[in-house]
Design a protein around this motif. Structure first.
Motif, PDB file in Angstrom:
ATOM      1  N   ASP A  95      -4.420  12.220 -16.769  1.00 27.29           N
ATOM      2  CA  ASP A  95      -5.756  11.872 -16.287  1.00 27.29           C
ATOM      3  C   ASP A  95      -5.924  10.361 -16.121  1.00 27.29           C
ATOM      4  O   ASP A  95      -6.470   9.892 -15.124  1.00 27.29           O
ATOM      5  CB  ASP A  95      -6.833  12.395 -17.252  1.00 27.29           C
ATOM      6  N   SER A  96      -5.418   9.617 -17.098  1.00 24.13           N
ATOM      7  CA  SER A  96      -5.492   8.162 -17.021  1.00 24.13           C
ATOM      8  C   SER A  96      -4.648   7.638 -15.865  1.00 24.13           C
ATOM      9  O   SER A  96      -5.074   6.751 -15.126  1.00 24.13           O
ATOM     10  CB  SER A  96      -5.019   7.548 -18.344  1.00 24.13           C
ATOM     11  N   TRP A  97      -3.450   8.184 -15.689  1.00 23.67           N
ATOM     12  CA  TRP A  97      -2.578   7.759 -14.597  1.00 23.67           C
ATOM     13  C   TRP A  97      -3.236   8.034 -13.250  1.00 23.67           C
ATOM     14  O   TRP A  97      -3.189   7.200 -12.347  1.00 23.67           O
ATOM     15  CB  TRP A  97      -1.228   8.464 -14.689  1.00 23.67           C
ATOM     16  N   GLU A  98      -3.855   9.201 -13.140  1.00 27.40           N
ATOM     17  CA  GLU A  98      -4.550   9.563 -11.905  1.00 27.40           C
ATOM     18  C   GLU A  98      -5.676   8.564 -11.617  1.00 27.40           C
ATOM     19  O   GLU A  98      -5.820   8.081 -10.494  1.00 27.40           O
ATOM     20  CB  GLU A  98      -5.116  10.988 -12.012  1.00 27.40           C
ATOM     21  N   LYS A  99      -6.453   8.245 -12.632  1.00 31.77           N
ATOM     22  CA  LYS A  99      -7.590   7.328 -12.464  1.00 31.77           C
ATOM     23  C   LYS A  99      -7.105   5.909 -12.145  1.00 31.77           C
ATOM     24  O   LYS A  99      -7.549   5.304 -11.166  1.00 31.77           O
ATOM     25  CB  LYS A  99      -8.432   7.309 -13.740  1.00 31.77           C
ATOM     26  N   LEU A 100      -6.209   5.384 -12.964  1.00 37.58           N
ATOM     27  CA  LEU A 100      -5.759   4.007 -12.782  1.00 37.58           C
ATOM     28  C   LEU A 100      -4.865   3.849 -11.552  1.00 37.58           C
ATOM     29  O   LEU A 100      -4.995   2.875 -10.805  1.00 37.58           O
ATOM     30  CB  LEU A 100      -5.037   3.524 -14.044  1.00 37.58           C
ATOM     31  N   GLY A 101      -3.970   4.812 -11.339  1.00 43.40           N
ATOM     32  CA  GLY A 101      -3.119   4.771 -10.152  1.00 43.40           C
ATOM     33  C   GLY A 101      -3.927   4.915  -8.876  1.00 43.40           C
ATOM     34  O   GLY A 101      -3.652   4.266  -7.870  1.00 43.40           O
ATOM     35  N   ASP A 129       0.823  -1.207   0.000  1.00 42.82           N
ATOM     36  CA  ASP A 129       0.000   0.000   0.000  1.00 42.82           C
ATOM     37  C   ASP A 129       0.860   1.261   0.000  1.00 42.82           C
ATOM     38  O   ASP A 129       0.565   2.227  -0.707  1.00 42.82           O
ATOM     39  CB  ASP A 129      -0.945  -0.015   1.198  1.00 42.82           C
ATOM     40  N   SER A 130       1.929   1.246   0.769  1.00 44.97           N
ATOM     41  CA  SER A 130       2.842   2.390   0.791  1.00 44.97           C
ATOM     42  C   SER A 130       3.483   2.603  -0.574  1.00 44.97           C
ATOM     43  O   SER A 130       3.629   3.729  -1.046  1.00 44.97           O
ATOM     44  CB  SER A 130       3.922   2.179   1.846  1.00 44.97           C
ATOM     45  N   ASN A 131       3.860   1.499  -1.207  1.00 42.78           N
ATOM     46  CA  ASN A 131       4.442   1.579  -2.541  1.00 42.78           C
ATOM     47  C   ASN A 131       3.427   2.130  -3.543  1.00 42.78           C
ATOM     48  O   ASN A 131       3.794   2.885  -4.446  1.00 42.78           O
ATOM     49  CB  ASN A 131       4.936   0.218  -2.996  1.00 42.78           C
ATOM     50  N   ALA A 132       2.172   1.735  -3.389  1.00 38.30           N
ATOM     51  CA  ALA A 132       1.121   2.230  -4.288  1.00 38.30           C
ATOM     52  C   ALA A 132       0.988   3.742  -4.164  1.00 38.30           C
ATOM     53  O   ALA A 132       0.744   4.429  -5.159  1.00 38.30           O
ATOM     54  CB  ALA A 132      -0.209   1.545  -3.982  1.00 38.30           C
ATOM     55  N   ALA A 133       1.156   4.273  -2.961  1.00 40.86           N
ATOM     56  CA  ALA A 133       1.107   5.719  -2.770  1.00 40.86           C
ATOM     57  C   ALA A 133       2.257   6.398  -3.512  1.00 40.86           C
ATOM     58  O   ALA A 133       2.078   7.458  -4.121  1.00 40.86           O
ATOM     59  CB  ALA A 133       1.143   6.059  -1.283  1.00 40.86           C
ATOM     60  N   LEU A 134       3.444   5.783  -3.464  1.00 45.54           N
ATOM     61  CA  LEU A 134       4.590   6.329  -4.191  1.00 45.54           C
ATOM     62  C   LEU A 134       4.377   6.217  -5.698  1.00 45.54           C
ATOM     63  O   LEU A 134       4.680   7.150  -6.445  1.00 45.54           O
ATOM     64  CB  LEU A 134       5.876   5.589  -3.811  1.00 45.54           C
ATOM     65  N   LEU A 135       3.865   5.079  -6.124  1.00 42.06           N
ATOM     66  CA  LEU A 135       3.630   4.839  -7.549  1.00 42.06           C
ATOM     67  C   LEU A 135       2.669   5.883  -8.105  1.00 42.06           C
ATOM     68  O   LEU A 135       2.886   6.449  -9.171  1.00 42.06           O
ATOM     69  CB  LEU A 135       3.056   3.441  -7.751  1.00 42.06           C
ATOM     70  N   HIS A 136       1.643   6.147  -7.353  1.00 44.41           N
ATOM     71  CA  HIS A 136       0.611   7.090  -7.764  1.00 44.41           C
ATOM     72  C   HIS A 136       1.175   8.498  -7.973  1.00 44.41           C
ATOM     73  O   HIS A 136       0.674   9.266  -8.784  1.00 44.41           O
ATOM     74  CB  HIS A 136      -0.488   7.084  -6.703  1.00 44.41           C
ATOM     75  N   LYS A 137       2.251   8.826  -7.263  1.00 46.19           N
ATOM     76  CA  LYS A 137       2.859  10.158  -7.368  1.00 46.19           C
ATOM     77  C   LYS A 137       3.923  10.240  -8.461  1.00 46.19           C
ATOM     78  O   LYS A 137       4.425  11.314  -8.751  1.00 46.19           O
ATOM     79  CB  LYS A 137       3.472  10.554  -6.021  1.00 46.19           C
TER      80      LYS A 137
END
Length: 139
Positions: free
Chosen positions: A90-96, A73-81
């Motif tokens: 927009d796609s990255w924001e939605k999918l991430g 989950d922590s990694n997902a937060a980093l990935l999203h940024k």
């Protein structure tokens, strides 16, 4: 045999570095962690974090499941940024965002010792690969 130990050690080192870097995303950037590094720790190699959560939950090892789910989950937060090499913001924001939501649901299920919730959340995470990779993985 030695190669297996080296790969497992490397994967563990990357996962540990990502886990430590969670509080400050700039640390991950300074250490040169990429989207690829984050995804490999979560889903690649011989003992990725998602697999650790699934098998630990299946075996009733909830402390191990929670620890791996927290890292994922922590990694997902980093990935999203992060910024992908391909695809729109927009796609990255939605999918991430969806990926991070799913990893957070996985963590919540593990913390509640909910095996069915872990299975459902893990399935949602695994089912999201193609859409994100189609839109954003590229050279």
């Amino acid at each position: 045999m030695t190669n297996t130990f080296v790969r497992v050690g490397f994967t563990a080192a990357v996962a540990a570095a990502l886990f430590v870097a969670v509080g400050t995303p700039t640390v991950a950037q300074e250490k040169g962690l990429t989207i690829k590094d984050i995804m490999k720790a979560g889903h690649g190699g011989t003992d990725p974090l998602l697999k650790q959560v699934i098998f630990a939950a299946k075996d009733g090892k909830w402390d191990a499941a929670v620890a791996a789910a927290k890292s994922l989950d922590s990694n997902a937060a980093l990935l999203h940024k992060a910024t992908p090499s391909k695809g729109g913001a927009d796609s990255w924001e939605k999918l991430g965002g969806a990926y991070h939501k799913n990893t957070s649901a996985l963590l919540a299920a593990a913390e509640k010792k909910n095996a069915d919730g872990v299975k459902t959340s893990a399935g949602a995470i695994q089912g999201s690969c193609k859409a994100c990779h189609t839109a954003h993985k590229g050279k």
